[in-house]
Write an enzyme that holds these catalytic residues in place. Structure first.
Site, short mmCIF file in Angstrom:
data_model
loop_
_atom_site.label_atom_id
_atom_site.label_comp_id
_atom_site.label_asym_id
_atom_site.label_seq_id
_atom_site.Cartn_x
_atom_site.Cartn_y
_atom_site.Cartn_z
N ASP A 255 0.97 -1.02 0.19
CA ASP A 255 -0.04 0.04 0.15
C ASP A 255 0.68 1.24 0.18
OD1 ASP A 255 -2.70 1.34 0.41
OD2 ASP A 255 -1.56 2.02 2.15
N GLU B 240 1.65 -0.61 -5.08
CA GLU B 240 0.80 0.76 -5.39
C GLU B 240 1.67 1.92 -5.48
OE1 GLU B 240 -3.39 2.93 -3.77
OE2 GLU B 240 -1.77 1.99 -2.10
#
Length: 705
Positions: free
Chosen positions: A345, A381
Site C-alpha cells: 500500500d 501501489e
C-alpha cells in the site's frame, strides 16, 4: 518469578518449548517492564534484565502459548524532541504474532493530558484496561505436504477480496464461521474461486489493525483495515475461534487449503504508517517505545510527524531497526505463514529518502538482495499523497505495479470519451511506454478496471456521482472524478434498455481486462454484479453494503466471466512475456500485432490522431510468440482478431486480406454473451456489423493446416 538474561534476538516473544524469550528494541529506554496478565486481568511486572545492542531482553521459564503480555517503557518524555515515553501506557509488541482484544477509546490511551490545549503535558492515566494484549503463540503447525503453487506471472489471474466481506453472507458456510479465515479456506468458498479460474487471491489487510476513534464514535468501523498496529499478527477479528492466539493457526490452515487447490495468497500490506496517528493520536506501541526512531519527523520539528500517507504519520524507513522490522515481518509471512507475495500500500512512501521518492532506496536494496522476499510476488501501489508521489512505471525491475493509467484509460475508452485511442492501444498491449524503457516487460503491469478503492464494476456503469452519505463526511470523502457513466439514469432503474446497456458495459470492461497483455486483477464480486449503491469509499462500512450478497448473483455475468478467464488461460497469445514488436516478420506483410481501421486497412500514423475515432481492430499473431515454453519448445497459438467498437452506433468492420487469415470464427461477443463459439464466421475481405459499444473476438480458422 525467575527471569534469565535471555537473548536480544529474535525480537518479540519466542517460545522454545520450555519458556519464552522476550526482546524489545528501544534506543531511548532507561528500563523496560515486561507485563504479564493472568485470566482475570491481573498484571505482573518484570524488569527485562539485560540490554544488548539497544534491545532489552529476558527469558522467562514456563511461560508458553496463550500468555498475555505487553511492555511499559521508562524513558524521556520530551515531545519537542520527539520523545513520548511513559510507563503509564501499556504497549503492544511490534513483533507480536497475535493480539487479544481491541482498543477501547478512553482518554487513557492518549499520551497527553486531555484537560490541556496541546500535547505537551504528559498523562499518567493507566492505559492497560483499554488496549489489546500481545499473545505468546505456538510456532508449531503441521503443514504436511504444503507447497507454494508458484504460478508464473504470465499465468496469474488475481482476485482481490476482503476476508470478512467475501464470506459474511455465504449461505453454504456455517453462520458461526462466516467472515473468517476458516470460511475463506472452506471447500464451499474455494469452489467458487476454482470454478471462476483465478490463480491468486489478494487479501485486503489482515495485519492486526485498529478501528479509528472518530469512526467508532460514528458507529462505523475501519472495514478495509488500512490502519495497522501489528505487522506480524493476523487480525484477530477474522478468527472463528475465541481461543487466544488461534488466529495464527486458522490463518495457516486457510493458506494450506488454498494451496491444496493451486491458489496463491498475496497480502495487501501497510508498512507506510501505523494506527498511532499524528501528535494528537494515541500511544499504543511504537510511539511509546521509541517515537523518534519509528516515525518520520516533520520539517516543522520532531514534535510533529511527516505525513505522506494522509493518516497522520509516516514510518521511518531510513532507520535500520524500522527496516529490520519490515523485513522480519515479510520473511515471517513467507516462511512461517506460507504466503506467496505482497501488495504494498502506498509503496512510494517506502522509497522516500529525505523527501523525494528514491528508486534506489535502502528498502528496495534490501528486497533485491533478500533470498526469500526477492523470490515471491511483489506488487507496488506506485503512489502516495506526498509531492512527486505518483510513480507509475518507476519501480525496479523485480516489481510489478498497479497500473493506474490502465484503469483510467480503459474507463475513458469504454464510457466513450474521445482522444483516448492511442493510449488505449498502449494499455491493452502491456504499457510498453511505461515499462519498456526500463528493461521491464508486460507482466510488470497489474491491469485493473476496478479495485476496493472506488466503484464496483456494476456501480461504475450505474452512477455518474459518488453517493457516500453513509460515511458521515458530508460526501467530501472519496474521489469525485471516477470516469464512470450511468448509461442514462443515476442508480437503480427498471428501464430494460438501460439495464441491457449496463450489462454490456460490464462485459466490455471484463473482456478488455482479460484480453489485455499484462496481469489481470479482478475485484472480488464484480463477476457477481455486486453493488455498493454508489458508495466509492466504503472503508468504514462493515455491513451488508460491502459484504458479498450471494442471494442476488448475476448468473449470466458470472458465466461470461468464467468463459473469459478460461479463454485467456487457453490462449498464450494473450499472455505474452515480451512486448509486441509491430514489425513485419520474415519478410511477410503480417507482424506479431496489427492495428486495423474498421474498413480493414492498416492504421497509419495520422489515424491515431483522429480525435473522434473510437473503433479499432487488433490482430494478434499466434504464430509469432517469442518466449519459449518451460522446456524450450516454441509456443504456437491460434491467431485472434478483436474488433473494439466504442461508438454509440453500430459499426461495419471489414476482415483484413487473406494474408492475415482466410476465415474467422466468433469466440467472444459482449453484445450477445450467449453466442455459441463459431456460430458467426467471416471471410477475408467481407464485412460484418459490430453492434454499438461492444467487442467481438474471432479465431483464425484452419490455423495449423
Amino acid at each position: 518469578m525467575s527471569v534469565w538474561p535471555g537473548a536480544p534476538y529474535p525480537l518479540g516473544a519466542h517460545y522454545d518449548g520450555a519458556g519464552t524469550n522476550f526482546s524489545l528494541f528501544s534506543s531511548i529506554a532507561e528500563r523496560v517492564d515486561l507485563c504479564l496478565f493472568d485470566d482475570d486481568g491481573n498484571e505482573t511486572r518484570v524488569d527485562l534484565p539485560e540490554s544488548s545492542a539497544l534491545c532489552f531482553h529476558g527469558y522467562v521459564p514456563n511461560i508458553g502459548p496463550g500468555q498475555r503480555y505487553g511492555f511499559r517503557v521508562h524513558g524521556p518524555w520530551d515531545p519537542e524532541r520527539g520523545h513520548r515515553s511513559n510507563p503509564a501506557k501499556l504497549l503492544l509488541d511490534p513483533y507480536g504474532k497475535a493480539f487479544e482484544g481491541q482498543v477501547e477509546w478512553n482518554e487513557a490511551v492518549y499520551p497527553y493530558a486531555f484537560n490541556r490545549t496541546d500535547d505537551l503535558v504528559r498523562s499518567d492515566l493507566d492505559s492497560a484496561p483499554f488496549v489489546p494484549r500481545s499473545i505468546v503463540t505456538n510456532p508449531w503447525f503441521d503443514w504436511a505436504h504444503d507447497r507454494p503453487p508458484r504460478t508464473p506471472w504470465h499465468k496469474t489471474i488475481i482476485y482481490e477480496l476482503h476476508v470478512k466481506g467475501f464470506t459474511a453472507l455465504h449461505p453454504e458456510v456455517p453462520e458461526d464461521m462466516r467472515g473468517t479465515y476458516a470460511a475463506l479456506g472452506s471447500p464451499e468458498v474455494i469452489r467458487h474461486l476454482t470454478r471462476l479460474g483465478v490463480t491468486t487471491v489478494e487479501l485486503q489487510p489482515v495485519h492486526q489493525f485498529v478501528h479509528d476513534h472518530f469512526l467508532v464514535n460514528g458507529n462505523l468501523r475501519n472495514y478495509w483495515g488500512y490502519n495497522s498496529i501489528g505487522f506480524l499478527a493476523p487480525h484477530n477479528e477474522y478468527a472463528s475461534s475465541g481461543q487466544r492466539g488461534n488466529q495464527v493457526q486458522e490463518f495457516k490452515q486457510m493458506v494450506k487449503s488454498l494451496h491444496a487447490e493451486g491458489i496463491e495468497v498475496i497480502l495487501d500490506v501497510v508498512y507506510n504508517h501505523t494506527a498511532e496517528g499524528n501528535h494528537l493520536g494515541p500511544v499504543l506501541s511504537m510511539k511509546g517505545i521509541d517515537n523518534a526512531a519509528y516515525y518520520r519527523p516533520s520539517k516543522d520539528g520532531p514534535r510533529f510527524y511527516q505525513d505522506y500517507t494522509g493518516t497522520g504519520n509516516t514510518l521511518n524507513m531510513r532507520h535500520p531497526h524500522v527496516l529490520q522490522l519490515v523485513m522480519d515481518s515479510l520473511r515471517y509471512w513467507v516462511t512461517e505463514m506460507h504466503v506467496d507475495g505482497f501488495r504494498f500500500d502506498l509503496a512510494a512512501t517506502l522509497a522516500r529518502g529525505l523527501h523525494e521518492v528514491d528508486r534506489l532506496s535502502a528498502f528496495f536494496d534490501l528486497i533485491q538482495q533478500d533470498p526469500i522476499i526477492s523470490q515471491v510476488k511483489l506488487i507496488a501501489e506506485p503512489w502516495d499523497v506526498g509531492e512527486g508521489g505518483y510513480q507509475v512505471g518507476q519501480f525496479p525491475p523485480l516489481w510489478t505495479e498497479w497500473n493506474g493509467k490502465y484503469r483510467d484509460t480503459v474507463r475513458d475508452y469504454v464510457r466513450g470519451e474521445h482522444a483516448t485511442l492511442a493510449e488505449f492501444a498502449y494499455r491493452i498491449t502491456g504499457s510498453s511506454d511505461l515499462y519498456g524503457d526500463a528493461g521491464r516487460r508486460p507482466l510488470a503491469s497489474i491491469n485493473f478496471a476496478t479495485a476496493h478503492d472506488g466503484f464496483t464494476l456494476k456501480d461504475l456503469v450505474s452512477y455518474n456521482e459518488k453517493h457516500n452519505d453513509a460515511n458521515g463526511e458530508d460526501g467530501n470523502d472519496g474521489d469525485s472524478h471516477n470516469r464512470s457513466w450511468n448509461c442514462g439514469v443515476e442508480g437503480p432503474t427498471d428501464d430494460p434498455a438501460i439495464l441491457e446497456l449496463r450489462g454490456r458495459q460490464q462485459r466490455n470492461f471484463l473482456a478488455t481486462l482479460f484480453l489485455s497483455q499484462g496481469v489481470p486483477m479482478l475485484l472480488g464480486g464484480d463477476e457477481l454484479g455486486r453493488t455498493q449503491q454508489g458508495n466509492n469509499n466504503t472503508y468504514c462500512q462493515d455491513s451488508e453494503l460491502t459484504w458479498f450478497d450471494w442471494a442476488t448473483v448475476d448468473e449470466s455475468l458470472l458465466t461470461f466471466t468464467r468463459r473469459l478467464i478460461a479463454f485467456r488461460a487457453k490462449h498464450p497469445v494473450l499472455r505474452r512475456r515480451r512486448f509486441f514488436q509491430g514489425r513485419p516478420i520474415h519478410g511477410s506483410s503480417v507482424s506479431d500485432i496489427g492495428w486495423l481501421k474498421p474498413n480493414g486497412e492498416v492504421m497509419g500514423d495520422a489515424d491515431w490522431n483522429e480525435a473522434l475515432v473510437r473503433s479499432i481492430g487488433v490482430f494478434l499473431n499466434g504464430q509469432e510468440i517469442p518466449s519459449p515454453g518451460e522446456r524450450g519448445e516454441k509456443i504456437i497459438d491460434d491467431s485472434l482478431l478483436i474488433f473494439f467498437n466504442g461508438e454509440p452506433d453500430d459499426t461495419a468492420f471489414t476482415f483484413p486480406p487473406a494474408s492475415w487469415g482466410k476465415s474467422w470464427a466468433l469466440a467472444i461477443d459482449t453484445h450477445d454473451p450467449t453466442a455459441e463459439p463459431g456460430a458467426t464466421t467471416g471471410a477475408a475481405g467481407t464485412t460484418i456489423t459490430v453492434p454499438q459499444r461492444s467487442i467481438r473476438v474471432f479465431l483464425r480458422m484452419n490455423e495449423h493446416e
